[in-house]
Enzyme design. Sequence first.
Site, mmCIF file in Angstrom:
data_model
loop_
_atom_site.group_PDB
_atom_site.id
_atom_site.type_symbol
_atom_site.label_atom_id
_atom_site.label_comp_id
_atom_site.label_asym_id
_atom_site.label_seq_id
_atom_site.Cartn_x
_atom_site.Cartn_y
_atom_site.Cartn_z
ATOM 1 N N TRP A 134 0.829 -1.047 0.030
ATOM 2 C CA TRP A 134 0.026 0.040 -0.082
ATOM 3 C C TRP A 134 0.961 1.396 -0.074
ATOM 4 O O TRP A 134 2.009 1.325 0.848
ATOM 5 C CB TRP A 134 -0.933 0.033 1.337
ATOM 6 C CG TRP A 134 -1.870 1.373 1.412
ATOM 7 C CD1 TRP A 134 -2.421 1.913 0.378
ATOM 8 C CD2 TRP A 134 -2.203 1.844 2.927
ATOM 9 N NE1 TRP A 134 -3.115 2.966 1.040
ATOM 10 C CE2 TRP A 134 -2.708 3.065 2.183
ATOM 11 C CE3 TRP A 134 -1.677 1.732 3.985
ATOM 12 C CZ2 TRP A 134 -3.408 3.926 3.340
ATOM 13 C CZ3 TRP A 134 -2.109 2.556 4.828
ATOM 14 C CH2 TRP A 134 -2.910 3.574 4.406
ATOM 15 N N ASP A 215 -0.412 -5.670 9.341
ATOM 16 C CA ASP A 215 -1.531 -4.846 9.058
ATOM 17 C C ASP A 215 -2.776 -5.627 8.387
ATOM 18 O O ASP A 215 -2.751 -6.282 7.498
ATOM 19 C CB ASP A 215 -0.808 -4.139 7.788
ATOM 20 C CG ASP A 215 -2.025 -2.923 7.314
ATOM 21 O OD1 ASP A 215 -3.174 -2.881 7.822
ATOM 22 O OD2 ASP A 215 -1.568 -2.181 6.352
ATOM 23 N N LYS A 251 -13.084 -0.960 5.989
ATOM 24 C CA LYS A 251 -13.447 -1.837 5.085
ATOM 25 C C LYS A 251 -14.594 -3.093 5.387
ATOM 26 O O LYS A 251 -15.594 -3.061 4.853
ATOM 27 C CB LYS A 251 -12.317 -2.840 4.242
ATOM 28 C CG LYS A 251 -11.022 -1.940 4.207
ATOM 29 C CD LYS A 251 -10.926 -1.098 2.894
ATOM 30 C CE LYS A 251 -9.610 -0.245 2.923
ATOM 31 N NZ LYS A 251 -9.336 0.508 1.879
HETATM 32 N N1 PGU Z 1 -3.744 -0.777 5.143
HETATM 33 C C1 PGU Z 1 -3.886 -1.198 3.821
HETATM 34 C C2 PGU Z 1 -3.187 -2.521 3.468
HETATM 35 C C3 PGU Z 1 -4.734 -0.677 3.163
HETATM 36 O O1 PGU Z 1 -4.927 -0.797 1.994
HETATM 37 C C4 PGU Z 1 -5.214 0.705 3.643
HETATM 38 C C5 PGU Z 1 -6.389 1.588 3.056
HETATM 39 C C6 PGU Z 1 -4.997 1.011 5.223
HETATM 40 C C7 PGU Z 1 -4.209 -0.178 5.966
HETATM 41 C C8 PGU Z 1 -5.868 2.191 5.722
HETATM 42 O O2 PGU Z 1 -6.993 2.126 5.910
HETATM 43 P P1 PGU Z 1 -7.861 3.046 7.061
HETATM 44 O O3 PGU Z 1 -8.790 3.635 6.302
HETATM 45 O O4 PGU Z 1 -6.932 4.030 7.643
HETATM 46 O O5 PGU Z 1 -8.371 1.943 7.978
HETATM 47 N N2 PGU Z 1 -6.028 1.790 1.648
HETATM 48 C C9 PGU Z 1 -6.948 2.357 0.853
HETATM 49 C C10 PGU Z 1 -6.909 3.688 1.315
HETATM 50 C C11 PGU Z 1 -6.907 4.845 0.253
HETATM 51 C C12 PGU Z 1 -6.045 5.653 0.071
HETATM 52 O O6 PGU Z 1 -6.016 7.092 0.324
HETATM 53 O O7 PGU Z 1 -4.803 5.235 0.214
HETATM 54 C C13 PGU Z 1 -6.581 1.848 -0.725
HETATM 55 O O8 PGU Z 1 -7.285 2.385 -1.775
HETATM 56 O O9 PGU Z 1 -5.434 1.432 -0.895
#
Ligand code: PGU
Length: 405
Positions: A134, A215, A251
């Site tokens: 990510w 994570d 999510k």
């Molecule tokens: N860890 C992973 C692997 C994620 O993909 C994401 C969010 C998070 C943590 C954090 O999410 P929280 O909302 O803080 O619980 N991924 C999304 C977020 C969009 C972005 O702006 O990066 C994504 O689309 O990858």
Amino acid sequence: MNSILSSVLPAPEDPILSVYYACRDDPSPVKLNLTAGTYQSEEGKPHVLEVVRRAEQQLANDLSWNKEYLPLNGLADFNKLSAKLILGDDSLAVKENRVVTFQCLSGTGSLRVGAEFLAQHHQQRVIFVPNPTWGNHPNIFNMAGLSVEHYRYYDPETRGLDFKGLLEDLGAAPSGAIVVLQACAHNPTGVDPTFEQWEKIRKIVRSKSLLPFFDNAYQGFASGDIDSDAQAVRMFVADGDECLIALSYGKNMGLYGERVGSLTIVCKSEDVAKKVESQVLLVVRAMYLTPPIHGAAIVTTILKNSDMYKDWTIELKGMVDRILSMRQELYEALQARGTPGDWSHIIKQIGMFSFTGLNEKQVRLMAKEHHIYMTYDGRISIGGLSSKTVPRLADAIHAVVTRIA
Ligand code: PGU
């Protein structure tokens, strides 16, 4: 007029947000946003779970709720239930009082608090993240003062796990280094290790005294089942050694904007857990004092009530099943068009994303000519697709793949 801040340099573009904004600013009425990992309804609208609406109603009717500050570590019941969600009903570590959990600001906030704590108290500042991972992981850890390195994870040739590379890189990591492991439904690749592979990863992590930082942003989104998706983490916790786990309800409960999640730290003994807790609370107090109440109250209401819990798992499975059928529809649509290449990875990958294999030039063309937006690494959020939009996406993929190799 002279500015004392004039020496500030512009920040580099964020790989996810930059395409997200480009889509927002595209006036096309048929634009399709597959950038951020959020689940949309079949109508392409943001989706609020029924059970979440019910929990909110219940909270609104309960006049004993108030808006006082929470304790530094958040709602006590929330923390207990969150530890149980990831560690299981009869976790030995919990029974032995060597687990501490803190309600934090969703997955990101939990990672950040954990990173800040490690930067201050762990002897080894190097943190390994998968390649790719990510896009925000390096920011989170660098900002906390950790030094980010990558371990091999994905093999573009096989579109699968580079297991040999992964073991080699973790085997060569300095003793005590922190390793970020995505618990399930890996972002962005949709490729997870098998349980046999997880066991080998666990062995190398433990033999090198590496510190695992899980994570866990997609619990339930890989298999549709909360417990199955927790297996990798539970495998590590069962060996009695230490780890950190950042859990997000963004999510799996669709609570993205409520910013609700937890940081769980499993320690070797109750004594260590007490000391760790005191230091993490200091970090929290300096960063944001106490966490917000509303999202945690929703989660607690649902997890506490067996009927609501059951309804949640049914809705979660419904989201996962819809994602699976979108994968199947997209795969079949590409087959039907005779799109060059093997697209079976679309149905093999799991979780919210598909790592399509489209290159940056093709991705840019998708946006420019077809108004379909995805991250430059070719990642699409399958949760943003519907039966109505799959044919358009397949047409566009077919067109760009035929035009640019
Ligand atoms: N860890 C992973 C692997 C994620 O993909 C994401 C969010 C998070 C943590 C954090 O999410 P929280 O909302 O803080 O619980 N991924 C999304 C977020 C969009 C972005 O702006 O990066 C994504 O689309 O990858």
